[in-house]
Design a protein around this motif. Sequence first.
Motif, PDB file in Angstrom:
ATOM      1  N   SER A  72      -1.039  27.165  22.694  1.00 44.46           N
ATOM      2  CA  SER A  72      -2.358  27.208  23.308  1.00 44.46           C
ATOM      3  C   SER A  72      -2.968  28.596  23.210  1.00 44.46           C
ATOM      4  O   SER A  72      -4.050  28.834  23.698  1.00 44.46           O
ATOM      5  CB  SER A  72      -2.275  26.768  24.765  1.00 44.46           C
ATOM      6  OG  SER A  72      -1.492  27.689  25.468  1.00 44.46           O
ATOM      7  N   TYR A  77      -5.930  24.382  23.024  1.00 46.77           N
ATOM      8  CA  TYR A  77      -6.573  25.690  23.110  1.00 46.77           C
ATOM      9  C   TYR A  77      -7.799  25.639  24.018  1.00 46.77           C
ATOM     10  O   TYR A  77      -8.935  25.760  23.567  1.00 46.77           O
ATOM     11  CB  TYR A  77      -6.952  26.167  21.714  1.00 46.77           C
ATOM     12  CG  TYR A  77      -5.768  26.512  20.837  1.00 46.77           C
ATOM     13  CD1 TYR A  77      -5.252  27.807  20.817  1.00 46.77           C
ATOM     14  CD2 TYR A  77      -5.158  25.549  20.042  1.00 46.77           C
ATOM     15  CE1 TYR A  77      -4.167  28.122  20.015  1.00 46.77           C
ATOM     16  CE2 TYR A  77      -4.071  25.855  19.249  1.00 46.77           C
ATOM     17  CZ  TYR A  77      -3.586  27.148  19.237  1.00 46.77           C
ATOM     18  OH  TYR A  77      -2.508  27.458  18.461  1.00 46.77           O
ATOM     19  N   VAL A 118      -6.725  27.995  15.553  1.00 47.03           N
ATOM     20  CA  VAL A 118      -6.295  26.827  16.324  1.00 47.03           C
ATOM     21  C   VAL A 118      -5.827  25.691  15.411  1.00 47.03           C
ATOM     22  O   VAL A 118      -5.520  24.606  15.896  1.00 47.03           O
ATOM     23  CB  VAL A 118      -7.412  26.301  17.259  1.00 47.03           C
ATOM     24  CG1 VAL A 118      -7.830  27.377  18.235  1.00 47.03           C
ATOM     25  CG2 VAL A 118      -8.615  25.805  16.466  1.00 47.03           C
TER      26      VAL A 118
END
Lengths: 778, 541
Positions: A366, A507, A412
Amino acid sequence: MSLSVLAAEAVSGVSTRTHDANWFLENAWIIPLLPAISFLVILFFGKRLPKKGAELGIAAVGISFILAVLTGIAWIDHRDNFELEGGDAEHAIIADGSIASDELVLTADAEEDDHATDDDQAVVDDAHGDEGHAPAHPYVAVQNSTQWFQNGGVQFDAGILVDGLAVMMLFVVTLISLLVHIYSTDYVGGDRRYTHYFAFLSLFTASMLFFVLSDNILQMIVGWELVGVCSFVLIGHWWEEKPNSDAALKAFLTNRVGDVGLLVGMITLFFAAGGGKTFDTITINENIVNGTVGHAALVVAAACLTAAVMSKSGQFILHTWLPDAMAGPTPVSALIHAATMVVAGIYMVARLYPVFFEGMQIGGSSINLLATVGAITLVFGGLLAFVQDDIKKVLAYSTVSQLGYMAMALGVGAWTAAVFHLFTHAFFKANLFLGSGSVAHAVHSFDMKKDMGGMRKFMPKTYITFIIGSLALAGVFPLAGFWSKDEILVGTGGWGLFGGTGGNGAYSFHLTMGLIGAALTAAYMTRCVYLTFHGQFRGDTHGHGDPHESGPRILVPLYILSGFAILVGFVNLPSGIWLVPDGWEERFGHFIEPTGASYFPGIAHGTPSYSLAIVASIIAVVGAGIAFLYYFVWVDRRSKQVGESLTGLPNGLTTTSAIARTGHKVLVNKYYLDHLYTGVIAGFTKGPLARAANWVNQNVIDGTVNAVGETSVRTGKLVYEKIDQGLVDGFVNGAGIVSDATGQELRAMNSGRVQNYAAILFAGAAIAAGAFVLILAL
Amino acid sequence: MTSLLASETAAVSFPVLTAMVLTPFLGALLLLVLPNNRPEYFKQVAFLVSALTAAMTAWVMVEFDKAHAATFQFVDQYEWIETLGISWALGLDGISLWLVVLTGALFPIVILAIDAEHSPKPYYAWILVLEAGCMGVFLALDLFAFFVFFEIVLVPMYFLIGQWGHGERAYAATKFFIYTMMGSALMLVGIISTAVITANTTGNDLTFGLIELAESQALGQTAARWIFLSFALAFAVKVPIFPLHTWLPDAHTNAPTAGSVILAGVMLKLGTYGFLRFGIYLFPEAAVYFAPFLVALGTIGILYGAIAATMQRDLKRLVAYSSVAHLGFIVIGTFALNTEGIEGGLLQMVNHGVSTGALFLLVGMIYERRHTREISKLGGLQKPAPMLAGVFMVVMLSSIGLPGLNGFVGEFLTLIGAFAAHRWWAVVAASGVIIAALYLLWAYQRVFHGPAEGDNATMPDLTVREGLTMVPFLVAIVFMGVYPKPVLERMEPAVDALVAHVETHVEDFDEPVADIAHHVELEDLADLGTDTHGEEDGEHG
């Protein structure tokens, strides 16, 4: 080495590349070669040509563009129809020509046994990504390389790697470069260094294309640096003025900081992933994907390369050069600082994605360095765009912010989203830059507050294209920016995406930043549009009458780019949404993303969510709405009330609120980063540190030397006068004869000092040698 | 020894190497007997003599057998002082080839490009003597002959600086002379000791032959280390390695342009070449032992030279300090003790000779026009002299190590080699590239950008002759940057042989390798990442 032998040797070693493909794919190296040749020809003969070299640059880039389009078409065909010899539809089978074949065998031997699992996984991903389409063809990149030089068994190659990513960039770079060339013939027409300008536009284009096509990391370094040098020359095009020259220097030096990261990162990769044997991008990526590379080395490499991205792609805190680089001619800003050079960092990450994906453990996480740098950049850059008076600086900070989106997307795990955003952004940002140039061309200034306002009346055509670009940038449905930004937000996988399915991790922080950024983007573009095109015209045309619309060589590129800004979003419509025919879904991703290729990590893909798209749109509209209310309604009314131009107005909030004032001050001073760099760091190096080094040099080291020297000379004199007169005298006289031949002056000046010294030293040496031999022999 | 050499050498009837050393020397003598009333002949004769030498160099380069680059070719061997085992032995291998070519090419250019400011006769004579000495150093295969040449070069340079120099030329010349003499005096001790101890240990006749001494390896460990230090001191002064560099800026700044070009182009390489040919070859164990120390000094030199360069106000002094930084790179490459590092260092020697030589020529041209080298008094020169600015830019970028130009290949190889051997020093050295860009570009900006005022506005651009003299530099810069293969492939066998020599004679020493895959199983690659703390001399796979 024949294909069958290789295939037999490499039973488990599957490499998705080929040397045997369509002519355009194999010979894509011609695309950078043409502008490179045109650079040399323009440089040496440009001034004698009827159009001072511009025609040559346009021709070269034009042909490159046509070749790039044909290469793109060839790639689309190759992607869907290429069958490797002896291959089956499920697996991509190795195919390699004779070039670099030993290296490939090495790789093949090196592959680990658990490879099969990886491959299966990749195939599953592939199937997932292409749900609903015809049976997937393997993703096979085309490689064509030759030896540059070799050393200690290490091949240093030069070659091309053509896959979807490269083809996409070829198209973007050549198209925008071509439009910029055409635009420039008007914009810098009559410039003092017109020919020189076009020569370096060609070289810049060639360098970027060379970088894009690199098939090995060494060549990437070469292209990367060449691009940097071209930007130095072009930013400093009008070097007579100090600020321009300073900006050029700053751009180069800041990039140099990142280059250290690049060098160290690439060398680390060479040893850790290339086995100290090869620089080949695919081999390196394959080794990482196969898990044969230690994690710590990847962490180091990824961190170092992130530093390189930060400088080249203007990520916070190394972004400071980018706004200054607006000192260059506007078409150059469009070419270098919106569409091509600054995306080199993003491209590098996309090209070496396994390094980042594995090194930063993007999947299932994350937070990581790259994503966070991107997230911070996109918000901080967006904030800075609010306090700029210079229209190009607004766009520059906007670029910083948008590059932040791309870096974050890569961070991400939303690879396709990042690359797609790179693609769409290139068009609408080039559109905006060229549009700002069109306005500036009319008013001879970039200052929105002082010299613009109400330009809508004078330049309706430019106005429309600028509005289209702004809407696309702000991410308004259904323009290009909406689609790519939405994909990035989906890719973050934060908060369960309001009902969509996630990407590689959760994220949430990055999703939040992305949403804030959306609001900021819409707001600062609203401000920019108001200040430039609405309200009263505040400029002074010095009796030349009203500003007037630009000519066709400026407008046509704007129309073309506006068209792209409207349309390119549709090339990657998300799958599974209403009214979209199957054949239109995720076409961009299908052709560009090397899903299932041996050199690409198995990333997960999020599925889109209506609710997220709606929330993001609302946020953007709210941002734009607030800015609209403030500028179009409140400021407009106030300025009419007081009957004064906008520059005379006190800036509402900052006069009433201390916090706002402080914030404004911080922003105006660009977070004080420039003070830190030029004042503190560079100042320290050039000032105290260099002075200290010099002091040590002069006093400590040289002082010792001088003291020793003087003592020796004094001793020498003593010896000369008291002990060894006869012998040395003879020597001096001998040397004196030589001195005579070369003049009296020297002899007087040295008075035999050196000659004495030499003789004594030799005598001493002989004695010492004797003693030494004696001691050691005993 | 004779048989060893002769068997591996193509029979060359004409002693070309001896001719290459003697021609410039005889040319100098010829100049001295020329009548004083025809001064216009001096330059022409000097040029012809150096051109003749260059032609021989070119012939040697073409005839050089790259398949046998590891062995000495064109060997000339004659007895010289028989009783002491001293011989006149000259030979050429892949390590010395390009330095000889560089020497041969640089001197005619320097003679052609620069006119003597006064007293042309001794000026050209000294330059020719210098050429003979430099050739001799690169070709000598006998320790005593090497020493003689190594010392001979000091004399002409001393007079060139002292008589044709500027500013504090007396101080600079004396400092240069004494500094280098100091180093080489101890080397003489080392040379005599090596020969005597070897003769004593092996029981053979006394000899100063390089190959015999190196192959017999008869010195004890302690003795070898001490003697290595005596050589190292001489070479370190000559290179110069931090902190023995302070003679260099003075010598460069005050030397005439020709002196600076030759000093930077050829003479600084005498030290780095000495390390390769004599230091490492004769004393492999000691070289391995002291390598980390020298790498550290090299790295310090890179940063220190660069930082000191940033604050120089004199353009020539700035280039001089940049040499300190560049030579630091060569030192760390050399003492990485692997093929990449040594070859990178060797290539950098040639590169530095070309780039810095050209930079000094250009600075000389500016000085000739403006009579100042103060950066603050120059400015905007790109306007009146765009050609000069363009050439300066290319040469400067080559010096910075821009890919596509020659500096990059050498620098990158050096870094690769150093990274394999001393990872953290390599990382620190890599940061030197930032500062290199800082001081050179900053200087470029101040000298060439901005408005041109006063005398700067009317400065003439390159003349045709000056332009032509720059062409060979530009060709070399671009050629070696784009296609270094012909240069590298002639070096590599010799470098490999040297590394193999070190591996053979030093226990527990393996070449710090770049190609890990050859030496370790690929699974071990996974450990590489965790092994980043390893500061050892190699990956002992």
